[in-house]
Scaffold this active site. Structure first.
Site, short mmCIF file in Angstrom:
data_model
loop_
_atom_site.label_atom_id
_atom_site.label_comp_id
_atom_site.label_asym_id
_atom_site.label_seq_id
_atom_site.Cartn_x
_atom_site.Cartn_y
_atom_site.Cartn_z
N TYR A 75 1.55 -6.62 12.34
CA TYR A 75 1.95 -5.26 11.94
C TYR A 75 3.19 -4.76 12.70
O TYR A 75 4.14 -4.24 12.10
CB TYR A 75 0.76 -4.34 12.20
CG TYR A 75 0.98 -2.88 11.89
CD1 TYR A 75 1.06 -2.42 10.59
CD2 TYR A 75 1.06 -1.94 12.93
CE1 TYR A 75 1.24 -1.07 10.31
CE2 TYR A 75 1.23 -0.60 12.67
CZ TYR A 75 1.33 -0.16 11.36
OH TYR A 75 1.51 1.17 11.10
N LYS A 104 -9.13 4.59 11.87
CA LYS A 104 -8.68 4.54 13.25
C LYS A 104 -9.68 5.26 14.15
O LYS A 104 -10.58 5.94 13.66
CB LYS A 104 -7.30 5.18 13.35
CG LYS A 104 -6.30 4.41 12.52
CD LYS A 104 -4.92 4.95 12.67
CE LYS A 104 -3.95 3.88 12.21
NZ LYS A 104 -2.68 3.95 12.87
P1 NAD Z 1 -2.60 4.95 4.52
O1 NAD Z 1 -3.16 3.55 4.47
O2 NAD Z 1 -3.53 6.08 4.41
O3 NAD Z 1 -1.44 5.11 3.43
C1 NAD Z 1 -0.61 4.04 3.04
C2 NAD Z 1 -0.57 4.06 1.53
O4 NAD Z 1 0.31 3.01 1.10
C3 NAD Z 1 -1.93 3.77 0.90
O5 NAD Z 1 -2.34 4.83 0.05
C4 NAD Z 1 -1.72 2.49 0.13
O6 NAD Z 1 -2.42 2.45 -1.12
C5 NAD Z 1 -0.22 2.51 -0.11
N1 NAD Z 1 0.29 1.17 -0.37
C6 NAD Z 1 -0.06 0.01 0.25
N2 NAD Z 1 0.55 -1.02 -0.34
C7 NAD Z 1 1.30 -0.51 -1.34
C8 NAD Z 1 2.12 -1.10 -2.33
N3 NAD Z 1 2.31 -2.43 -2.38
N4 NAD Z 1 2.73 -0.28 -3.24
C9 NAD Z 1 2.53 1.06 -3.20
N5 NAD Z 1 1.74 1.66 -2.30
C10 NAD Z 1 1.13 0.89 -1.37
O7 NAD Z 1 -1.78 5.02 5.90
P2 NAD Z 1 -1.15 6.27 6.64
O8 NAD Z 1 -1.94 6.47 7.87
O9 NAD Z 1 -0.97 7.40 5.71
O10 NAD Z 1 0.26 5.67 7.06
C11 NAD Z 1 1.45 5.95 6.34
C12 NAD Z 1 2.60 5.20 7.00
O11 NAD Z 1 2.73 5.59 8.37
C13 NAD Z 1 2.44 3.69 7.00
O12 NAD Z 1 3.71 3.08 6.82
C14 NAD Z 1 1.94 3.40 8.39
O13 NAD Z 1 2.24 2.07 8.79
C15 NAD Z 1 2.69 4.43 9.20
N6 NAD Z 1 2.01 4.76 10.46
C16 NAD Z 1 0.81 5.40 10.45
C17 NAD Z 1 0.18 5.68 11.66
C18 NAD Z 1 -1.14 6.40 11.70
O14 NAD Z 1 -1.66 6.61 12.80
N7 NAD Z 1 -1.73 6.79 10.59
C19 NAD Z 1 0.77 5.29 12.87
C20 NAD Z 1 1.99 4.62 12.84
C21 NAD Z 1 2.62 4.37 11.62
#
Ligand code: NAD
Length: 328
Positions: free
Chosen positions: A147, A190
């Site tokens: 990741y 998480k």
């Molecule tokens: P989440 O998993 O709730 O949301 C990610 C969304 O992306 C999901 O709804 C999923 O269906 C969609 N997705 C996955 N593959 C896809 C594809 N091929 N085409 C279209 N959509 C797709 O995660 P989140 O917590 O909302 O995170 C959002 C972003 O922030 C991500 O890039 C994540 O890596 C980053 N991030 C989140 C955190 C955290 O603590 N939540 C921390 C660091 C970075």
């Protein structure tokens, strides 16, 4: 127009809401069926596309010349997911590469990429009494396997698309974002949501124990969703082209996080530590010197206040029998 990818997910859903409230026209894109989106708004163009495919990215950005794009789509989850699905995490590089190419070709005004604190060098996160991570600490590179490497690569690609093609990119390194309307079970959750769920389950089931991943001494900071969305908006509106931490600097041990949830629930549980469970680095905190200097702002929501709102939402979900989507 504002286009949000990953809009069916946790942060994406909150971001769409904030953009709507700010009066913008929004297009929301995710690969999940609409009924599985955490938040889905009627006055938004909601589109289901798998953005690993470049033609899907071009469809997502159709007519988007001059638009702002927020790319949050990623195949991700908490430590339980990212330690056991490294290849899947790395395949998000297809989304991030194709979105950038499509954004360049259509001529978007600005492009946001959601990176992560998982890009930071593991050597700097060995001690629970961690020195907060400055943006420069991502190099020399030794990020979270799978990741974190993908995020660091995609950050770097944003930089070079700016240098070589002139596309304005903004990159946030989010630190452990939590809050209502997110994943709380199924394998992608998480720590904050998982602990709320376990405490509520113990309350409901009359059990007196809680299982904790690791020894409880690992430290983290947790960022409330409202701060994450606000920081994202401020970064996007700024002239900052380098990656920026968006993270709380309120450091706690996982044991302290459990105590906060116990206090909210009004219960004390016997703790069973699972030393062989995925637990991530020993310590991680956000150094907010740069965001303060650049944006004159940093996250302010206390962990206690944010966890009260998160707990209340998860309790409501469990009461009504709702579930998050399980890892396939
Ligand atoms: P989440 O998993 O709730 O949301 C990610 C969304 O992306 C999901 O709804 C999923 O269906 C969609 N997705 C996955 N593959 C896809 C594809 N091929 N085409 C279209 N959509 C797709 O995660 P989140 O917590 O909302 O995170 C959002 C972003 O922030 C991500 O890039 C994540 O890596 C980053 N991030 C989140 C955190 C955290 O603590 N939540 C921390 C660091 C970075």
């Amino acid at each position: 127009m504002r286009i949000v990818t990953g809009a069916g997910g946790f942060i994406g859903g909150h971001l769409v809401r904030a953009l709507l409230e700010a009066g913008h026209t929004v297009r929301a894109v995710d690969c999940k069926p609409l009924e599985e989106w955490y938040q889905c708004f009627g006055d938004v163009e909601n589109i289901r596309l798998d953005l690993r495919d470049i033609d899907a990215c071009r469809s997502a950005l159709r007519g988007a010349a001059g638009a702002e794009v927020y790319n949050l789509a990623a195949d991700m989850g908490g430590m339980g997911f990212i330690e056991n699905h490294k290849a899947l995490c790395m395949l998000s590089v297809l989304i991030n590469t194709h979105m950038l190419v499509a954004a360049r070709d259509v001529g978007v005004a600005r492009y946001f990429f959601s990176s992560s604190a998982c890009v930071y060098n593991a050597e700097k996160q060995k001690d629970p009494a961690v020195i907060p991570l400055r943006e420069a600490d991502a190099y020399p590179a030794m990020p979270e396997d799978g990741y974190g490497w993908e995020k660091l690569f995609s950050e770097r690609m944003c930089r070079h698309f700016t240098e070589d093609f002139g596309i304005e990119t903004r990159v946030a390194r989010y630190h452990n974002v939590y809050g209502p309307n997110g994943t709380f079970d199924g394998g992608r959750e998480k720590a904050p949501a998982a602990i709320c769920r376990k405490v509520i389950a113990a309350l409901n089931g009359g059990t007196k124990t809680i299982e904790i991943w690791g020894d409880g001494k690992q430290t983290r900071s947790f960022t409330y969703i409202d701060d994450c969305v606000e920081g994202t908006a401020r970064l996007m509106a700024s002239s900052v082209r380098e990656p920026l931490n968006i993270g709380s600097s309120e450091l706690v041990a996982i044991d302290q996080l459990v105590s906060i949830v116990e206090q909210i629930a009004g219960i004390t549980l016997e703790r069973r530590y699972q030393l062989d469970a995925p637990k991530g680095v020993n310590g991680r905190n956000s150094d907010n010197t740069l965001i303060q200097a650049q944006l004159g702002w940093e996250p302010t929501t206390s962990l206690r206040a944010g966890m009260e709102r998160t707990y209340a939402w998860i309790e409501q979900q469990m009461l009504t029998g709702r579930r998050s989507t399980s890892v396939a």
